[in-house]
Design a protein around this motif. Structure first.
Motif, PDB file in Angstrom:
ATOM      1  N   LEU A 221       0.834  -1.193   0.000  1.00 40.38           N
ATOM      2  CA  LEU A 221       0.000   0.000   0.000  1.00 40.38           C
ATOM      3  C   LEU A 221       0.874   1.250   0.000  1.00 40.38           C
ATOM      4  O   LEU A 221       1.975   1.249   0.552  1.00 40.38           O
ATOM      5  CB  LEU A 221      -0.916   0.032   1.225  1.00 40.38           C
ATOM      6  N   GLY A 222       0.347   2.308  -0.580  1.00 37.78           N
ATOM      7  CA  GLY A 222       1.071   3.566  -0.570  1.00 37.78           C
ATOM      8  C   GLY A 222       0.410   4.570  -1.493  1.00 37.78           C
ATOM      9  O   GLY A 222      -0.514   4.247  -2.242  1.00 37.78           O
ATOM     10  N   ALA A 223       0.884   5.803  -1.450  1.00 37.27           N
ATOM     11  CA  ALA A 223       0.360   6.850  -2.308  1.00 37.27           C
ATOM     12  C   ALA A 223       0.846   6.638  -3.743  1.00 37.27           C
ATOM     13  O   ALA A 223       1.798   5.898  -3.978  1.00 37.27           O
ATOM     14  CB  ALA A 223       0.814   8.215  -1.787  1.00 37.27           C
ATOM     15  N   GLY A 272      -2.530   3.293  -6.049  1.00 42.73           N
ATOM     16  CA  GLY A 272      -2.136   4.310  -5.080  1.00 42.73           C
ATOM     17  C   GLY A 272      -3.335   4.917  -4.364  1.00 42.73           C
ATOM     18  O   GLY A 272      -4.369   5.207  -4.981  1.00 42.73           O
ATOM     19  N   LEU A 273      -3.205   5.101  -3.059  1.00 44.90           N
ATOM     20  CA  LEU A 273      -4.296   5.636  -2.247  1.00 44.90           C
ATOM     21  C   LEU A 273      -4.355   7.155  -2.390  1.00 44.90           C
ATOM     22  O   LEU A 273      -3.399   7.867  -2.066  1.00 44.90           O
ATOM     23  CB  LEU A 273      -4.095   5.261  -0.774  1.00 44.90           C
ATOM     24  N   ARG A 274      -5.471   7.648  -2.889  1.00 47.30           N
ATOM     25  CA  ARG A 274      -5.670   9.098  -2.996  1.00 47.30           C
ATOM     26  C   ARG A 274      -7.130   9.357  -3.338  1.00 47.30           C
ATOM     27  O   ARG A 274      -7.883   8.446  -3.699  1.00 47.30           O
ATOM     28  CB  ARG A 274      -4.772   9.694  -4.073  1.00 47.30           C
ATOM     29  N   VAL A 301       4.358   1.660   1.932  1.00 49.47           N
ATOM     30  CA  VAL A 301       5.476   2.269   1.218  1.00 49.47           C
ATOM     31  C   VAL A 301       5.286   3.781   1.171  1.00 49.47           C
ATOM     32  O   VAL A 301       4.256   4.283   0.703  1.00 49.47           O
ATOM     33  CB  VAL A 301       5.584   1.703  -0.214  1.00 49.47           C
ATOM     34  N   PHE A 302       6.296   4.503   1.646  1.00 49.91           N
ATOM     35  CA  PHE A 302       6.352   5.967   1.549  1.00 49.91           C
ATOM     36  C   PHE A 302       7.528   6.338   0.660  1.00 49.91           C
ATOM     37  O   PHE A 302       8.437   5.532   0.435  1.00 49.91           O
ATOM     38  CB  PHE A 302       6.517   6.587   2.936  1.00 49.91           C
ATOM     39  N   ALA A 303       7.519   7.552   0.144  1.00 45.86           N
ATOM     40  CA  ALA A 303       8.595   8.028  -0.721  1.00 45.86           C
ATOM     41  C   ALA A 303       9.406   9.091   0.007  1.00 45.86           C
ATOM     42  O   ALA A 303       8.841  10.003   0.626  1.00 45.86           O
ATOM     43  CB  ALA A 303       8.034   8.598  -2.018  1.00 45.86           C
ATOM     44  N   THR A 312      -2.024   6.435   3.759  1.00 47.44           N
ATOM     45  CA  THR A 312      -1.221   5.242   4.013  1.00 47.44           C
ATOM     46  C   THR A 312      -0.971   5.064   5.501  1.00 47.44           C
ATOM     47  O   THR A 312      -1.025   3.945   6.026  1.00 47.44           O
ATOM     48  CB  THR A 312       0.114   5.328   3.264  1.00 47.44           C
ATOM     49  N   LEU A 313      -0.703   6.170   6.200  1.00 51.58           N
ATOM     50  CA  LEU A 313      -0.468   6.100   7.649  1.00 51.58           C
ATOM     51  C   LEU A 313      -1.671   5.526   8.389  1.00 51.58           C
ATOM     52  O   LEU A 313      -1.517   4.886   9.437  1.00 51.58           O
ATOM     53  CB  LEU A 313      -0.144   7.489   8.195  1.00 51.58           C
TER      54      LEU A 313
END
Length: 435
Positions: A221-223, A272-274, A301-303, A312-313
Motif C-alpha cells: 500500500l502507498g500513495a 495508489g491511495l488518494r 510504502v512511503f517516498a 497510508t499512515l
C-alpha cells in the motif's frame, strides 16, 4: 468394494522421454500378461515388447513392473508401464488397456483405493495431495511430515486415550455394584480435562499450518508514485508491474508469487491511495483497500521525496511493515522508524527481503512442528473440544460416556476411522488424475 481395473498416466501429459502408466485392480495381472507376453517377477523391472491384444501390433518396447497385492500402493494387484513418452505411444497403450477391460481412473482414485484398503489414513492421503501441489521447500517438508503419518500419530494417540477413558466410564456404569476404585469416575473427568487442554493448545496455532499450505499474502500500500511497483519488481527480480512517472498507473491488483524462506508468499501491488474522480481508479483503490483487509501482512510504502501520506499512515497497525522507498533521493523524516530502501539502487533491499522472510516464517510456523493444515481438521477438533467440555459439566456418568463417544467420533473423522463418507469426495477430489 469396486476393484475393477483402472489406469492413468502418472507422469505429466505431453511429449517426454518417459511416460509412466499405472494400472491397478482385479485382473491387472492378466491384463499385464496379455500386453507384455507374461508376468515379470514381482517388483523387478523387465524390458518387454508391448502388443495390442487384438491385432498383436507392437506398441512399444518398455519397462514393466508387477506389484501383486497387497504389497502395492493401492493394496490391489498393480502394474506400471514405463513407456517412451510420445503421445502416440501413450494413446496406443491406453487404447490397448481399454480393450482388455480396464478403464481410465478418476481423479484421486488410486489414493482413494489405498485408503479404502487400509494402506494409509485420510491425513496421509491429504499429505500426498499437498506434496504433489507443493511449490516451496517449506510446503514440501510439511506435506512429507503429514504423508508420513505425523498427524495420524498425534490424533491416533488422542483417540486411543479417549477410547481408554470411555472403557473406564462404561465400566463404572456397568459394574457400579462391583468393587471398583472409588475415584474411577472422577479420574475420567480429570483425564478428559487434560486431553481437552492438549487439543486446545494444538488448535491455538494461529492458523500457521493452513497458511504454509495455502501461502501468505502481502499487500503493498502507498500513495501514487511512492514506488510500489518498482519495489515489487525489485523484490521479484523482473518487470512484473508497469512502472511510470505518471500517477495512477496501477489500476488493478498485480500479484506475483515469491518463495521466502520456504514459505509461498503472494506480493500484491495495489492502486495508489488518494482522492480521485476517475471511476476506474476509484475501483482500483477500493480493491486495494479490500486486499489490505484480507492480507496476512501489509507493506506500507512511503517516498523519501514526498511528505508522509496520511491515507497510508491510516493503515499502520501491528501487521504492517513500514518502508521508506527512494532513499537515494533523501533521508527519513524526523521520528521515522521504518526501513530505508531504494528500488532504483538496490540499497536496503536485502534487509527488506530478510525482514519479509522473518515475518513469513513467524506467521507460517516451523515445518518441524506438527501443525493443522486444513479447515476440516480444525472443525473436527473444535467439535471434540466442545464434547469434552460438555463432559466436564455432565451430571450423570451415562452422559459423560456419550460425550466421550461423540468426541471420539469427531476425532475419527479426521483420520477416517469413523463417519468419513461425507468427506471422501472432498478429500480425493483434490488429486490429479493418476494419483
Amino acid at each position: 468394494m469396486n476393484e475393477d481395473p483402472i489406469f492413468a498416466l502418472a507422469t505429466g501429459a505431453g511429449r517426454a522421454a518417459v511416460a509412466v502408466l499405472r494400472l491397478s485392480g482385479q485382473g491387472s495381472g492378466a491384463i499385464l500378461g496379455k500386453l507384455a507376453g507374461g508376468l515379470p517377477r514381482p517388483r523387478m523391472a523387465s524390458l518387454r515388447q508391448l502388443r495390442h491384444p487384438d491385432s498383436c501390433e507392437v506398441l512399444d518396447q518398455a519397462l514393466v513392473l508387477w506389484f501383486p497385492g497387497p504389497a502395492s500402493y493401492t493394496g490391489e494387484d498393480s502394474a506400471e508401464f514405463h513407456l517412451h513418452g510420445g503421445p502416440a505411444v501413450v494413446a496406443g497403450v491406453a487404447e490397448a488397456l481399454v480393450a482388455t477391460g480396464a478403464r481410465p481412473a478418476e481423479a484421486g482414485e488410486f489414493t482413494r483405493r489405498a485408503f479404502l484398503n487400509g494402506k494409509l489414513d485420510l491425513t496421509a492421503a491429504e499429505g500426498i495431495a499437498d506434496l504433489i501441489a507443493a511449490e516451496t521447500a517449506g510446503q514440501r517438508r510439511q506435506a512429507l511430515r503429514q504423508a508420513g503419518g505425523a498427524l495420524a500419530t498425534l490424533y491416533g494417540g488422542w483417540a486411543d486415550r479417549m477410547t481408554a477413558l470411555l472403557a473406564r466410564q462404561e465400566a463404572f456404569i456397568e459394574f457400579e455394584d462391583e468393587d471398583l476404585p472409588a475415584d474411577l469416575d472422577a479420574a475420567v473427568v480429570e483425564a478428559a480435562a487434560a486431553l481437552r487442554s492438549e487439543i486446545a493448545t494444538h488448535l491455538a496455532d494461529g492458523g500457521r499450518g493452513e497458511r504454509l499450505r495455502e501461502g501468505l499474502t502481502v499487500a503493498i500500500l502507498g500513495a501514487p508514485n511512492a514506488g510500489k511497483s518498482s519495489l515489487l519488481n525489485a523484490l521479484v527480480g523482473r518487470e512484473a508491474a508497469i512502472v511510470s512517472a505518471r500517477a495512477g498507473t496501477t489500476r488493478d491488483v498485480v500479484e506475483v508469487r515469491l518463495d521466502l524462506g520456504g514459505i509461498p508468499v503472494t506480493l500484491a501491488d495495489t492502486a495508489g491511495l488518494r482522492d480521485t474522480l476517475d471511476d476506474i481508479e476509484v475501483e482500483g483503490i477500493r480493491r486495494a483497500r479490500q486486499r489490505a483487509e484480507e492480507a496476512d501482512l501489509l507493506l506500507l510504502v512511503f517516498a523519501a521525496d514526498q511528505p508522509l501520506d496520511v491515507d497510508t499512515l491510516a493503515w499502520r497497525r501491528p501487521d504492517a511493515l513500514v518502508v521508506m522507498n527512494k532513499s537515494d533521493l533523501g533521508g527519513p523524516p524526523a521520528g521515522f522508524d521504518g526501513l530505508m530502501v531504494s528500488a532504483r539502487s538496490g540499497a536496503g533491499l536485502e534487509t527488506l527481503r530478510a525482514r519479509l522472510e522473518y515475518e513469513a516464517v513467524a506467521r507460517a510456523g516451523s515445518t518441524a512442528e506438527t501443525l493443522l493444515t486444513r479447515p476440516r481438521h480444525r472443525a473436527a477438533l473444535q467439535e471434540a473440544i466442545s464434547w469434552l467440555s460438555t463432559l466436564q459439566s455432565a451430571p450423570l456418568p451415562e452422559l459423560r460416556a456419550e460425550a466421550l463417544r461423540a468426541a471420539l467420533r469427531a476425532l475419527g473423522r479426521i483420520t477416517g476411522r469413523v463417519g468419513v463418507e461425507a468427506v471422501l469426495d472432498v478429500v480425493f477430489g483434490e488429486f490429479c488424475i493418476g494419483k
